[in-house]
Design a protein around this motif. Structure first.
Motif, short mmCIF file in Angstrom:
data_model
loop_
_atom_site.label_atom_id
_atom_site.label_comp_id
_atom_site.label_asym_id
_atom_site.label_seq_id
_atom_site.Cartn_x
_atom_site.Cartn_y
_atom_site.Cartn_z
N LEU A 182 76.53 50.94 16.69
CA LEU A 182 77.81 50.39 16.28
C LEU A 182 78.84 51.50 16.19
N PHE A 184 82.93 48.54 19.37
CA PHE A 184 83.26 48.13 18.01
C PHE A 184 84.57 48.78 17.58
N GLU A 205 82.25 41.56 12.98
CA GLU A 205 81.64 42.20 14.16
C GLU A 205 80.11 42.17 14.14
#
Length: 74
Positions: free
Chosen positions: A39, A45, A63
């Motif tokens: 991530l 992201f 997310e």
């Protein structure tokens, strides 16, 4: 000895459990169905996630949680 489907996530900016160490654990999982995600900005992201960001970060609910929900619904 883990054989159940497994989703492993690592935060790009996590200094408690760095990506390389999380990946080592992921590699040891014996499941045929497993997925590893990093991530961070470089992986699409909005931020580079740190350790606590994985559960309480500003972008986690929009997310990460949908990814987990999709994984569990398979």
């Amino acid at each position: 000895e883990i054989t159940t489907p497994t989703l492993v996530v690592a935060g790009r900016a996590d200094r408690i459990a760095p990506v390389d160490r999380v990946y080592t654990t992921y590699s040891a999982i014996g499941s045929e169905e497993k997925e590893f995600m990093i991530l961070g900005v470089s992986t699409g992201f909005s931020v580079d996630y740190g350790h606590l960001d994985l559960t309480t970060g500003d972008h986690t609910s929009s997310e990460l949680y949908p990814i987990i929900e999709e994984w569990l619904s398979r």
